[in-house]
Design a protein around this motif. Sequence first.
Motif, PDB file in Angstrom:
ATOM      1  N   HIS A   1       1.965   8.734  -0.384  1.00  0.00           N
ATOM      2  CA  HIS A   1       2.212   8.442  -1.803  1.00  0.00           C
ATOM      3  C   HIS A   1       1.521   9.458  -2.717  1.00  0.00           C
ATOM      4  O   HIS A   1       2.079   9.856  -3.748  1.00  0.00           O
ATOM      5  N   VAL A   2       0.329   9.875  -2.331  1.00  0.00           N
ATOM      6  CA  VAL A   2      -0.451  10.807  -3.161  1.00  0.00           C
ATOM      7  C   VAL A   2       0.325  12.115  -3.384  1.00  0.00           C
ATOM      8  O   VAL A   2       0.417  12.614  -4.510  1.00  0.00           O
TER       9      VAL A   2
ATOM     10  N   ILE B   1       0.702   5.418   4.546  1.00  0.00           N
ATOM     11  CA  ILE B   1       1.562   5.300   3.364  1.00  0.00           C
ATOM     12  C   ILE B   1       0.824   5.758   2.103  1.00  0.00           C
ATOM     13  O   ILE B   1       1.392   6.427   1.239  1.00  0.00           O
ATOM     14  N   ALA B   2      -0.464   5.421   1.992  1.00  0.00           N
ATOM     15  CA  ALA B   2      -1.225   5.830   0.802  1.00  0.00           C
ATOM     16  C   ALA B   2      -1.308   7.358   0.720  1.00  0.00           C
ATOM     17  O   ALA B   2      -1.101   7.935  -0.349  1.00  0.00           O
ATOM     18  N   SER B   3      -1.575   8.009   1.855  1.00  0.00           N
ATOM     19  CA  SER B   3      -1.719   9.468   1.795  1.00  0.00           C
ATOM     20  C   SER B   3      -0.375  10.107   1.466  1.00  0.00           C
ATOM     21  O   SER B   3      -0.310  11.110   0.748  1.00  0.00           O
TER      22      SER B   3
ATOM     23  N   LEU C   1      -7.681  11.147  -4.370  1.00  0.00           N
ATOM     24  CA  LEU C   1      -7.144  11.543  -3.062  1.00  0.00           C
ATOM     25  C   LEU C   1      -6.470  12.919  -3.137  1.00  0.00           C
ATOM     26  O   LEU C   1      -6.586  13.727  -2.216  1.00  0.00           O
TER      27      LEU C   1
ATOM     28  N   VAL D   1      -2.115  -0.367  -5.441  1.00  0.00           N
ATOM     29  CA  VAL D   1      -1.052   0.387  -6.119  1.00  0.00           C
ATOM     30  C   VAL D   1       0.298   0.108  -5.459  1.00  0.00           C
ATOM     31  O   VAL D   1       1.288  -0.141  -6.142  1.00  0.00           O
ATOM     32  N   LEU D   2       0.332   0.135  -4.116  1.00  0.00           N
ATOM     33  CA  LEU D   2       1.610  -0.006  -3.416  1.00  0.00           C
ATOM     34  C   LEU D   2       1.886  -1.436  -2.964  1.00  0.00           C
ATOM     35  O   LEU D   2       2.949  -1.713  -2.422  1.00  0.00           O
TER      36      LEU D   2
ATOM     37  N   VAL E   1      -5.369   2.395  -2.714  1.00  0.00           N
ATOM     38  CA  VAL E   1      -4.012   2.783  -3.120  1.00  0.00           C
ATOM     39  C   VAL E   1      -2.986   1.917  -2.388  1.00  0.00           C
ATOM     40  O   VAL E   1      -2.032   1.417  -2.990  1.00  0.00           O
ATOM     41  N   ALA E   2      -3.195   1.724  -1.087  1.00  0.00           N
ATOM     42  CA  ALA E   2      -2.233   0.936  -0.308  1.00  0.00           C
ATOM     43  C   ALA E   2      -2.129  -0.489  -0.854  1.00  0.00           C
ATOM     44  O   ALA E   2      -1.035  -1.005  -1.076  1.00  0.00           O
ATOM     45  N   GLN E   3      -3.289  -1.106  -1.098  1.00  0.00           N
ATOM     46  CA  GLN E   3      -3.272  -2.523  -1.471  1.00  0.00           C
ATOM     47  C   GLN E   3      -3.025  -2.745  -2.955  1.00  0.00           C
ATOM     48  O   GLN E   3      -2.255  -3.626  -3.341  1.00  0.00           O
TER      49      GLN E   3
ATOM     50  N   GLN F   1      -5.148  -0.978   8.534  1.00  0.00           N
ATOM     51  CA  GLN F   1      -5.473   0.242   7.797  1.00  0.00           C
ATOM     52  C   GLN F   1      -4.753   1.466   8.364  1.00  0.00           C
ATOM     53  O   GLN F   1      -4.447   2.398   7.628  1.00  0.00           O
TER      54      GLN F   1
ATOM     55  N   GLU G   1     -11.206   7.081   2.971  1.00  0.00           N
ATOM     56  CA  GLU G   1     -10.682   5.854   3.581  1.00  0.00           C
ATOM     57  C   GLU G   1     -10.660   4.708   2.571  1.00  0.00           C
ATOM     58  O   GLU G   1      -9.694   3.942   2.500  1.00  0.00           O
TER      59      GLU G   1
ATOM     60  N   ARG H   1      -7.849   5.327   0.112  1.00  0.00           N
ATOM     61  CA  ARG H   1      -6.519   5.068   0.687  1.00  0.00           C
ATOM     62  C   ARG H   1      -6.254   3.577   0.783  1.00  0.00           C
ATOM     63  O   ARG H   1      -5.126   3.114   0.535  1.00  0.00           O
ATOM     64  N   THR H   2      -7.288   2.820   1.138  1.00  0.00           N
ATOM     65  CA  THR H   2      -7.113   1.370   1.217  1.00  0.00           C
ATOM     66  C   THR H   2      -6.793   0.815  -0.176  1.00  0.00           C
ATOM     67  O   THR H   2      -5.909  -0.031  -0.334  1.00  0.00           O
TER      68      THR H   2
ATOM     69  N   ALA I   1       6.362   0.254   2.394  1.00  0.00           N
ATOM     70  CA  ALA I   1       5.253  -0.623   1.990  1.00  0.00           C
ATOM     71  C   ALA I   1       5.721  -2.075   2.003  1.00  0.00           C
ATOM     72  O   ALA I   1       5.017  -2.968   2.480  1.00  0.00           O
TER      73      ALA I   1
ATOM     74  N   VAL J   1      -5.427   7.733  -6.801  1.00  0.00           N
ATOM     75  CA  VAL J   1      -4.474   8.775  -6.412  1.00  0.00           C
ATOM     76  C   VAL J   1      -5.019  10.145  -6.825  1.00  0.00           C
ATOM     77  O   VAL J   1      -4.953  11.116  -6.063  1.00  0.00           O
TER      78      VAL J   1
ATOM     79  N   GLN K   1      -1.710   1.383   6.354  1.00  0.00           N
ATOM     80  CA  GLN K   1      -2.021   1.537   4.930  1.00  0.00           C
ATOM     81  C   GLN K   1      -2.345   2.994   4.603  1.00  0.00           C
ATOM     82  O   GLN K   1      -1.895   3.536   3.591  1.00  0.00           O
ATOM     83  N   HIS K   2      -3.118   3.618   5.473  1.00  0.00           N
ATOM     84  CA  HIS K   2      -3.576   4.974   5.165  1.00  0.00           C
ATOM     85  C   HIS K   2      -2.459   6.001   5.295  1.00  0.00           C
ATOM     86  O   HIS K   2      -2.404   6.979   4.559  1.00  0.00           O
TER      87      HIS K   2
END
Lengths: 321, 383
Positions: free
Chosen positions: A226-227, A222-224, B319, B377-378, B373-375, A216, B367, B370-371, A199, B316, A219-220
């Motif tokens: 992380h979950v 890494i976010a998925s 998701l 949280v991370l 969480v990315a922005q 995105q 979607e 996820r956006t 990240a 989270v 982003q998606h």
Amino acid sequence: MDNDTLDMLRTSLRHVLTEANTVPLAERLAELGWDDVVADDPVTALHTLFTLKGDTVSSADAIGPRLAAALADALGDPQLTTATIGLDSPFGPSALAADGSLIVDAVVFTPPATNPVVVLVDAVHLGVVSGNTLTCTALTTTDGNLAQYRLTGNVPAAQVQCIEGATASIAWNAMVTHGRWLIACELVGIAQHVIASAAQYTGERIQYGKPIGTFQALQHRIASAHVLVVGAARLTEFAGTSGDAWSALVAKTVAGQAAENACTQAQQCYGAIGFTWEHEFHHYLRRTYVLDRLLGDWRSLERQIGNELMTSRQVPKIGML
Amino acid sequence: MTSPVATPTADMFDSPSAYAAALQQFLSTDERAKPYIGYRPHSLEDSASHLTGLQALLFDSGWSRLGWPHSAGGLGGDPRFRAAMFQTLWNMDMPIPEPFTTLEILVPVLLVFAPHLSDALLPGLLRGDDTWAQAFSEPDAGSDLASLRTKMEPDGEGFRLTGQKVWSTFGHLSKRSVLLARSGGPGHKGLTMVLVDLDQPGIEVRPIRAEDGENHFSEIFLDNAWVPADRVIGTLGQGWAIAMYMLQWERGAWGWLQQGRFHQRLQQAVELGTPNPDFAQQLGHAYALSAALRLTTKQTVERLAREEQLGPEVSVDKLLLIDAELATWDAIRAYLGPRFEADDSLQWLRHEYLFSRAAPIYGGSQEIQRTLVAQRVLGMPRD
């Protein structure tokens, strides 16, 4: 353990795990008064050590002594705390021959020297032999930084001590449960490190005039990833507190999957640099592959869980309010 | 084992697990609970009407009042008691009345932002005498909710609403709806939340048939509909902030409720199916994700119980819910084989399967989550 104590512990452990040192981890931990820390709050102490070990990809043998301690504890035999536990070898099983001799094929993290070695023969037999009756060969593995050795030999019956029956299976399973929890902690530490690092990198790397982390597509990924890591972390915390076999099994399953997936997604974010030895990433990837294999890889464990659900026709719930 | 009690007693007020055990005993032994155990509805409307009885039984006997404050018609206690009630209902194979899920989301909001409405309205809502819907989305405002256009204009002692809402869950079965409208200029700041009566001239509610064949949601057409000034939730222009506050409940507590469903449905699948190693990994995967969801949302419920303010990390939970929901239903469908598509007695399970396909879409798409969480949280960069 209060938060200030925990922070101090983290700092000391990180130092011990990362400094260049030829002194074995056990001795350096002893200098920290580690035994007292573990005696006081074993779950927090061990969770912290193994998560940090994953975070730092430290090469120290932390797991070996813990496996021995768990087995010795379950058998009520303090002498076995110095034992070396032989885990499944990829080259073949250990077996008892008809004449009572023990054919050994097992993997360990530290050469046993003259210490006792314990191996699993079958569900109800453990064999104990002296380390000096075995041949110890260093293994070349996916992760060259994590020492592993193959022990082989054919030990005559007179030199074999056998632990049999329910005592054997209960003790071995207790050791496996403890080990799965610790490896799950380490895998979660790896996964958390890799996610945070990827990240951060995507915020620094500029292409098309902007940080690639604004896309995105990345982003998606890494976010998925992380979950699943969060899910693995919660399961691992619970497995530590409860100490039961089922939650350790599920925790290691999800942790192995989460770490592998985190590495896959992070690698794509690093792009070409992550594929080189100039970057730290390959250490995390290699460590993940090797750790996941210990005490059951995540795919096998998923099958084990599914078979257990189908045959018992019971779906247990982990954790109550 | 203690003898069953008909109503929560003081010794349970500190212990969700003692409460859950006593509730389970009550539901297993009380004749009035029998019609709801293993209930398989023919349609969503049948189910809504039948389960009103369960909702009233749980309220009148006090069980569903624990976990809600006195001002809402409750008996006090934190949200863990509600979570324990959901788990107990799943354990008993009793369907959760849909209004309970609406309550989880709307009541906390009313308690904080419209305390003047709670005494008069919330007890009836808890008991099921009254049902409410939620009307946020519009045909042109889905993920981009802040672009919604339903107009809210002052008129005497209140306001007039004109516009169109969509995807309002249980809208056609509800008497009132919490609704987000534009009272001011463009963007987030022009939005206000109100509680509007649906049974009035100027409002038409039309059900929409969903993928499973049931009327899960409705369109709501507003043509100069009336809302009195005291039905404003919060203040004018505070609508977006309140909607964001609502999300911590929608994404957190909802996940706990759903993991109970997944464990229960997996239980039913292993009772119905024939063991076959071909499906072991898929079932194991679904279970592991549901267990991860359970512990993740357990922590969220405990944080809500401590009155911690939850942030973007609840995405989270949402998701993980999506991953667990899709994996669980795919595993069940695979394991039960061809009869899953054809067996009359499994129709209710098929409906739930089909409805699970909405998981990555509703309540903020996968979607969008996820956006976030990315922005948020991370810390990945925003464009």
